[in-house]
Write an enzyme that holds these catalytic residues in place. Structure first.
Site, PDB file in Angstrom:
ATOM      1  N   LYS A   1      20.335   2.732  33.644  1.00 20.79           N
ATOM      2  CA  LYS A   1      19.000   2.749  34.360  1.00 20.79           C
ATOM      3  C   LYS A   1      18.272   1.269  34.149  1.00 20.79           C
ATOM      4  CE  LYS A   1      14.431   3.154  33.425  1.00 20.79           C
ATOM      5  NZ  LYS A   1      13.811   2.399  34.178  1.00 20.79           N
TER       6      LYS A   1
ATOM      7  N   GLU B   1      16.471  -0.826  20.288  1.00 33.51           N
ATOM      8  CA  GLU B   1      16.109  -2.161  20.036  1.00 33.51           C
ATOM      9  C   GLU B   1      14.791  -2.525  20.830  1.00 33.51           C
ATOM     10  OE1 GLU B   1      16.108  -5.482  18.800  1.00 33.51           O
ATOM     11  OE2 GLU B   1      17.892  -4.454  18.445  1.00 33.51           O
TER      12      GLU B   1
ATOM     13  N   CYS C   1      11.282 -10.186  22.983  1.00 36.79           N
ATOM     14  CA  CYS C   1      11.164  -9.307  21.568  1.00 36.79           C
ATOM     15  C   CYS C   1      11.280 -10.451  20.526  1.00 36.79           C
ATOM     16  CB  CYS C   1      12.182  -8.039  21.505  1.00 36.79           C
ATOM     17  SG  CYS C   1      13.855  -8.566  21.847  1.00 36.79           S
TER      18      CYS C   1
ATOM     19  N   GLU D   1       2.176  -6.408  18.801  1.00 34.67           N
ATOM     20  CA  GLU D   1       3.004  -7.130  19.821  1.00 34.67           C
ATOM     21  C   GLU D   1       2.150  -7.221  21.066  1.00 34.67           C
ATOM     22  OE1 GLU D   1       6.660  -5.347  21.506  1.00 34.67           O
ATOM     23  OE2 GLU D   1       7.636  -7.491  21.047  1.00 34.67           O
TER      24      GLU D   1
END
Ligand code: UN1
Length: 496
Positions: free
Chosen positions: A176, A251, A285, A386
């Site tokens: 996906k 992750e 990230c 974040e």
């Protein structure tokens, strides 16, 4: 304006979503530029793709691994030939500047060759049996049909980190792509198809996470899920996958610190901080989102860093003179805005940027100024959560030990960087920083594909991509071959 229509790839055929619906892929630098329409798929499309992948698995698992690897080599060579085109496509759908999208395609090329090398390794072990005339070994087996859920920030590299090791190991895949950036996954898979990948070995099902991602995670015939995305979504994925005992590789987020000690090469530290904070518009990230400055250099570093951040040229990534592209969509802009507000409300100071750019050349895209926030203390939300945008915090500290403590005081643990000339401190930091990656005198971004990639705490659940992906995409079989021609009972007949 006319734009191309894309379809799912299922069992080697290009099929529209059964809903008949599509999602438009827009250029974040100019929303009038429609990259294409991609299927808005649902569980019924996922079900078809899983059937195709299951069927293909029956023969793909039997193709010799070095032969599977040859397809990856050919795909890598095709990606090399098409690098420029695919980089342009990626900048158009994702926004980051061409130098970086070329790097993203390059990372997929590197992964193709690295994973292909595994075709002639996939090492297992042999070990002595406790019984005579008995041979003991372990071999790697493919897992089966695997579901891959990938993000928009590295729309070709990250799919390649998952697809190539999964394929060389003998698995078949349903991928996906990220809703915002499906074209780069299509380009990657097209290279595999042109390289001779048999039908059904890789299937693409486009759509939203809540429709396609959830259906993949819940499908009983999908044997493992590899996910890259936010920690919030990752937690849902893991919880839902637990119901069918699926292994999940997660992750996720980061809040990466660059520490600069008084003895550092300041110019190097500045360049690294600028690249780490604003490369990919801060949407990695691994992005630097906290710069920890020792008191002796803090003022000088801050003044120079702010000046350089103010000079960065923001714009359409297709313009080679631009240094910082748009953010990927309006919701990311909202997050950047929100965190600037939170930081100021907590008492931090805005030193550079802080606003969305909406006028003139910026009017039809989603742009945000490179933003530097000063006077940040470790307890503030801006120091802990974040942002995933071009917003970086400066935190001052007195001692090396304090810097390590601040760096470790957050819930994430992906990447860290230390700038110093002191080798003793460098090795102490390597030992003590709680993160999957530590750089010495280099920024927090820039991992290479043949090292383990992943993190600790809220960043990951223990798996690694790069050097480590094969461990996730294979399962061990222990094999005993008894050539004594008699019944030998383990733990009993070897007793005397
Ligand atoms: C990511 O941001 O999800 O190390 C991946 C880096 C890149 C990969 C980043 N090679 O910054």
């Amino acid at each position: 304006m006319a734009y191309p229509m894309f379809h799912n790839l299922i069992g080697g055929e290009w099929l529209a979503a059964q809903s008949g619906k599509t999602i438009l892929n827009l250029n974040p630098a100019n929303h009038a530029d429609v990259v294409g329409a991609f299927p808005s798929s649902h569980a019924d499309d996922v079900a078809l793709a899983v059937v195709a992948a299951k069927k293909a698995f029956a023969s793909w698992r039997l193709v010799a691994a070095p032969k599977r690897a040859e397809i990856l080599v050919r795909a890598g060579l095709l990606l090399q030939q098409r690098k420029e085109q695919y980089a342009h496509d990626m900048t158009r759908e994702m926004g980051k500047v061409l130098a970086e999208t070329r790097g993203d395609v390059q990372e997929a090329i590197d992964e193709a060759f690295y994973a292909a090398g595994e075709g002639r390794r996939l090492f297992g072990q042999t070990t002595p049996s406790e019984l005579q005339n008995k041979f003991a070994m372990s071999v790697r087996m493919p897992v089966g049909v695997v579901g891959l859920i990938t993000p928009w920030n590295f729309p070709m590299a990250i799919p390649s980190w998952k697809l190539f090791p999964a394929l060389v190991s003998g698995n078949t895949c349903v991928i996906k792509p990220a809703t915002d950036t499906p074209l780069s996954t299509y380009n990657l898979v097209q290279a595999l198809v042109d390289a001779g990948l048999p039908a059904g070995v890789v299937n693409i099902v486009s759509g939203t996470g809540s429709a396609v991602g959830a259906a993949l995670v819940e499908h009983p015939d999908v044997r493992a899920i590899s996910f890259t995305g936010s920690s919030e979504v990752g937690s849902h994925v893991a919880q839902r996958a637990a119901a069918t005992f699926k292994p999940v590789s997660l992750e996720m987020g980061g809040k990466n610190a660059q520490i600069v000690l008084d003895d550092a090469n300041l110019e190097l530290a500045l360049e690294g901080a600028l690249w780490g904070s604003f490369g990919t518009t801060g949407q990695r990230c691994t992005a630097t989102s906290r710069i920890l400055l020792q008191k002796g250099i803090a003022d000088r570093f801050t003044a120079e860093f702010v000046a350089r951040a103010n000079q960065l040229k923001v714009g359409n990534g297709l313009d080679e003179s631009v240094e910082v592209g748009p953010q990927v969509n309006a919701s990311q802009i909202e997050t950047s805005k929100k965190y600037v507000e939170i930081a100021l409300a907590e008492g931090a100071k805005l030193l550079a940027g802080g606003h969305a750019l909406t006028q003139g050349v910026y009017a039809h895209g989603t742009f945000f100024e490179p933003t530097v926030i000063g006077g940040v203390t470790p307890g503030m939300r801006i120091a802990r959560e974040e942002v995933f945008g071009p917003v970086v915090s400066l935190i001052e500290f007195e001692s090396f030990e304090e810097a390590i403590e601040i760096a470790n005081s957050i819930d994430y643990g992906l990447s860290t960087a230390l700038y110093t000339k002191d080798v003793n401190r460098a090795f102490t930091a390597i030992r003590d920083l709680e993160a999957g990656i530590t750089y010495i005198n280099a920024p927090t971004i820039g991992a290479e594909v043949h090292l383990p990639f992943g993190g600790v705490k809220r960043t990951g659940n223990g798996h690694r991509e790069g050097n480590g992906a094969i461990d996730f995409f294979t399962t061990w079989k222990a094999v005993y071959v008894d050539y004594s021609d008699k019944l030998q009972r383990a733990q009993i007949d070897n007793a005397e």
